[in-house]
Design a protein around this motif. Structure first.
Motif, mmCIF file in Angstrom:
data_model
loop_
_atom_site.group_PDB
_atom_site.id
_atom_site.type_symbol
_atom_site.label_atom_id
_atom_site.label_comp_id
_atom_site.label_asym_id
_atom_site.label_seq_id
_atom_site.Cartn_x
_atom_site.Cartn_y
_atom_site.Cartn_z
ATOM 1 N N ALA A 217 40.202 86.299 67.405
ATOM 2 C CA ALA A 217 39.964 87.389 66.704
ATOM 3 C C ALA A 217 39.142 86.285 65.052
ATOM 4 O O ALA A 217 38.401 85.946 65.166
ATOM 5 C CB ALA A 217 41.401 87.683 65.412
ATOM 6 N N HIS A 218 39.819 85.143 65.151
ATOM 7 C CA HIS A 218 39.253 83.345 65.212
ATOM 8 C C HIS A 218 38.333 82.716 65.558
ATOM 9 O O HIS A 218 36.536 82.630 64.692
ATOM 10 C CB HIS A 218 40.653 82.253 65.381
ATOM 11 N N GLY A 219 38.117 82.838 66.993
ATOM 12 C CA GLY A 219 36.739 82.672 67.755
ATOM 13 C C GLY A 219 35.627 83.711 66.739
ATOM 14 O O GLY A 219 34.699 82.443 66.898
ATOM 15 N N ARG A 220 35.804 84.745 67.336
ATOM 16 C CA ARG A 220 35.133 85.962 67.257
ATOM 17 C C ARG A 220 34.598 85.324 65.274
ATOM 18 O O ARG A 220 33.055 85.323 64.999
ATOM 19 C CB ARG A 220 35.729 86.890 67.359
ATOM 20 N N LEU A 221 35.641 84.957 64.498
ATOM 21 C CA LEU A 221 34.939 85.262 63.219
ATOM 22 C C LEU A 221 33.954 83.482 63.178
ATOM 23 O O LEU A 221 33.451 83.564 62.330
ATOM 24 C CB LEU A 221 36.671 85.004 62.508
ATOM 25 N N TYR A 222 34.355 83.135 63.980
ATOM 26 C CA TYR A 222 33.767 81.434 64.196
ATOM 27 C C TYR A 222 32.106 81.821 64.425
ATOM 28 O O TYR A 222 31.567 81.516 64.474
ATOM 29 C CB TYR A 222 34.299 80.016 64.755
ATOM 30 N N ALA A 244 30.223 90.094 59.732
ATOM 31 C CA ALA A 244 31.875 90.644 60.915
ATOM 32 C C ALA A 244 31.858 92.174 60.960
ATOM 33 O O ALA A 244 31.751 92.271 62.313
ATOM 34 C CB ALA A 244 32.627 89.998 59.600
ATOM 35 N N GLN A 245 30.977 92.741 59.926
ATOM 36 C CA GLN A 245 31.119 94.155 59.868
ATOM 37 C C GLN A 245 29.277 94.655 61.246
ATOM 38 O O GLN A 245 30.033 95.329 62.141
ATOM 39 C CB GLN A 245 30.520 95.026 58.488
ATOM 40 N N ARG A 246 28.206 93.574 60.987
ATOM 41 C CA ARG A 246 28.268 93.941 62.158
ATOM 42 C C ARG A 246 27.549 93.852 62.913
ATOM 43 O O ARG A 246 27.257 94.353 64.033
ATOM 44 C CB ARG A 246 26.547 92.894 61.210
ATOM 45 N N ARG A 247 28.922 92.613 63.348
ATOM 46 C CA ARG A 247 29.220 92.293 64.870
ATOM 47 C C ARG A 247 30.199 93.548 65.630
ATOM 48 O O ARG A 247 30.622 93.214 66.432
ATOM 49 C CB ARG A 247 29.529 90.863 64.701
#
Length: 389
Positions: A217-222, A244-247
């Protein structure tokens, strides 16, 4: 019946029957034998031949060839008797097949050596993860790479990374206790700094990747921060939440608005580069542990041919090499320039490699060497009905 034990006995039996077979086994080392008594005896036979033992010069093989070899080996290992030496002689169906038997011994040694070095790499990676270091893991990765190149040379194959047809099956291993929470805190702190400090991304964007984060989850946020920085758009908790919402991070439950707010509220005075290095350290040790487990799984597959095993193992080191290449500049060190494997000056000459590769090369039939007087007769060594054509 253990095929590897049988092959080791056959190699030694062939040399006890025909000392000239040692000239076809220069590429085989005592350390390639699994049993200590076999290592000591093969080293003793080679030493006697190099010292000019009479058995090496004549056509007949005196009994002293066996007794002297047992005495010499007995200086380094216990439990070896002349009776066992004659057991080895009985275990050899054809002395002229010594290079093939040696090839089997070398194959077992390759699997065993790669397994041992993969275990060491995994242990070093786990220890480094607990200490927050990477030096031990990188050292043993270099050692394993050198071992693979040396084994490739001895086997007579070109060392090159080749992906296996199917990924090796490895059981998931939990991270070392005591570090998981600390790594997660470092990652959250880094994300907070990158969100709240406009110029912070410039310090890490060149070498830090989403896959370096232990928490997916941290990787996706980065990964959401990257496009904002690339497009030159403002970066704060609102723009990050929108990206984050767009992805799809909010829709699939990876992250919630409250979790993102909690991460952003954790910002404080700190260096993004320093925190990024901490994340990279964890990434290096995880990559080393993952590579080590995959290589060990490959090496424990006895059906995998040595050449394929070596090349698959080199492929499994690739992810670690990629992380390491980014760790070097992150740590203020230049990335090493990859070089092609170079043949060792002490490695086996091409003629010896050819001998190792010669599985069943036709050879002129020569009169059988005279056996030691106390050795079993041919009839008792191998029944005719079990002979190989």
């Amino acid at each position: 019946m253990n095929p590897l034990l049988t092959a080791e006995q056959a190699v030694l039996g062939s040399v006890l029957l025909d000392p000239d077979q040692l000239s076809h086994l220069d590429w085989l080392a005592p350390d390639h034998f699994y049993r200590p008594v076999h290592r000591a005896l093969f080293a003793a036979l080679r030493k006697l031949r190099n010292d000019g033992h009479p058995a090496s010069a004549g056509k007949s093989v005196p009994l002293s060839w066996v007794t002297d070899a047992v005495d010499e080996a007995g200086l380094h290992v216990r439990g070896l008797t002349t009776t066992y030496a004659h057991t080895l002689i009985s275990a050899c169906p054809r002395p002229a097949h010594a290079p093939v038997y040696g090839r089997m011994v070398l194959e077992g040694a390759i699997h065993r050596s790669i397994t041992e070095h993969a275990i060491r790499l995994h242990q070093a990676a786990r220890a480094d993860a607990l200490r927050g270091e990477v030096e031990g893991a990188l050292h043993y990765a270099d050692v394993l790479t050198g071992v693979l190149n040396d084994l490739a040379q001895r086997w007579g194959t070109e060392p090159r990374p080749v992906a296996p047809a199917a990924p090796p099956a490895t059981a998931p291993v939990a991270p070392p206790q005591g570090r998981t929470d600390r790594v997660a805190q470092d990652e959250q702190f880094l994300l907070a700094i990158l969100t709240e400090q406009p110029k912070a991304m410039d310090e890490v964007v060149g070498w830090l990747r989403p896959g370096d984060f232990a928490d997916p989850a941290h990787g996706r946020l980065y990964r959401c921060l990257g496009p904002l920085h690339h497009r030159g758009e403002p970066v704060d908790r609102i723009t990050l939440l929108w990206e984050a919402q767009r992805r799809g991070l909010l829709a699939d439950g990876t992250l919630s608005g409250e979790q993102l707010t909690a991460i952003c509220d954790g910002a404080g005075p700190a260096s993004a580069e320093w925190l990024g290095e901490l994340v990279m350290r964890s990434s290096v040790t995880r990559a080393a542990a993952t590579s080590a487990r995959a290589i060990r799984a490959l090496a424990e597959n006895e059906a995998l041919a040595p050449g394929r095993l070596i090349n698959h193992a080199l492929h499994e080191l690739g992810p670690l090499d990629e992380v390491r290449a980014r760790w070097q500049p992150a740590n203020g060190r230049p990335a090493p320039t990859p070089t092609a494997p170079v043949s060792s000056p002490n490695g086996p000459p091409s003629a010896q490699v050819h001998a190792a590769l010669a599985r069943s090369t036709p050879r002129p039939i020569s009169p059988p060497a005279a056996r030691p007087s106390s050795a079993p007769s041919p009839a008792t060594v191998r029944p005719p009905s079990r002979s190989h054509g």
